[in-house]
Design an enzyme around this catalytic site. Sequence first.
Site, PDB file in Angstrom:
ATOM      1  N   SER A  39      50.451  34.988  33.171  1.00 38.76           N
ATOM      2  CA  SER A  39      49.079  34.483  33.061  1.00 38.76           C
ATOM      3  C   SER A  39      48.726  33.631  34.283  1.00 38.76           C
ATOM      4  O   SER A  39      48.834  34.097  35.409  1.00 38.76           O
ATOM      5  CB  SER A  39      48.936  33.721  31.744  1.00 38.76           C
ATOM      6  N   ASP A 169      47.282  39.494  27.994  1.00 40.88           N
ATOM      7  CA  ASP A 169      48.022  38.329  28.484  1.00 40.88           C
ATOM      8  C   ASP A 169      49.528  38.449  28.220  1.00 40.88           C
ATOM      9  O   ASP A 169      49.964  38.722  27.101  1.00 40.88           O
ATOM     10  CB  ASP A 169      47.475  37.076  27.804  1.00 40.88           C
TER      11      ASP A 169
END
Length: 275
Positions: A39, A169
């Site tokens: 991320s 993610d």
Amino acid sequence: MIKVGLALGGGGARGLAHIPMLEVMDDLGVRPHCIAGTSIGAVVGAVYASGVPGKQIRAHVERLLDWRSKSWRELFRRHKVPQWMKMLDVEHGRGGLLKGDRFIQSLCGAMGVTAFEQLPIPLKVVATDFWKSEQVVFDSGDLLPAVKASMGLPGVFTPVSLDGRVLIDGGGVNPVPHDLLVDCDVVVAVDVMGRMIEDPDRAPNLFRVVLGMFEIMQRSIIAGKNLRLPPTLYIRPDIHGVDILEFNKADTVYAQAEPECQRLRQALAVLLDKS
């Protein structure tokens, strides 16, 4: 010379805490043998792996955050839209509020490279295959699509279709990917998840509940993995009072990260002396 691996975890705006950690490594002359990122950790890790030093990354972020607001109300009292708001490209009806293209291009604008193979420091980027519920690790090919996929926070950034997969993610499977650095002598893991501030007098709104559940899940993954495979150094700055998109609170994040920066400095200095 010992091989130092660096794992940079996810956490949205709290990931700005990675920057002073990189500055510590630069000050000590520590060049990572490999970097793994998830991320926002993938974003910062990619820029650093391209050869941009920590202080220059901080300066780049400062240029993007050309105006700091302490509240959203304060934002709308001004005629000028801050630069960091221009990073947010709104999406409609495709699984997220934001596309993420401008965000990635803004934060990665200092790199000057487009492929993993061009990076002076090897990089591994973690994303989650939505349909198969499994980890996907990128370490070759086009760089920016992989980084964008890694930061595809559900409900915020739209999923990325890449190589026949729908990716979101990387925090869904590996929030702090220090387990990918198996060929390193010393592994430094930086966890910027922070903590939520309890407010018993007010129920969280829908957005906060959804994000809070995702964060609870990530903390559980991190705790389980650290029991099975602890890194050499686990750095966890006490970031609090900062939500995932509050990049305007960079100064707060830097200040809260400082105690762990000093701990990292001291621990690395001892390890380097022993080597």
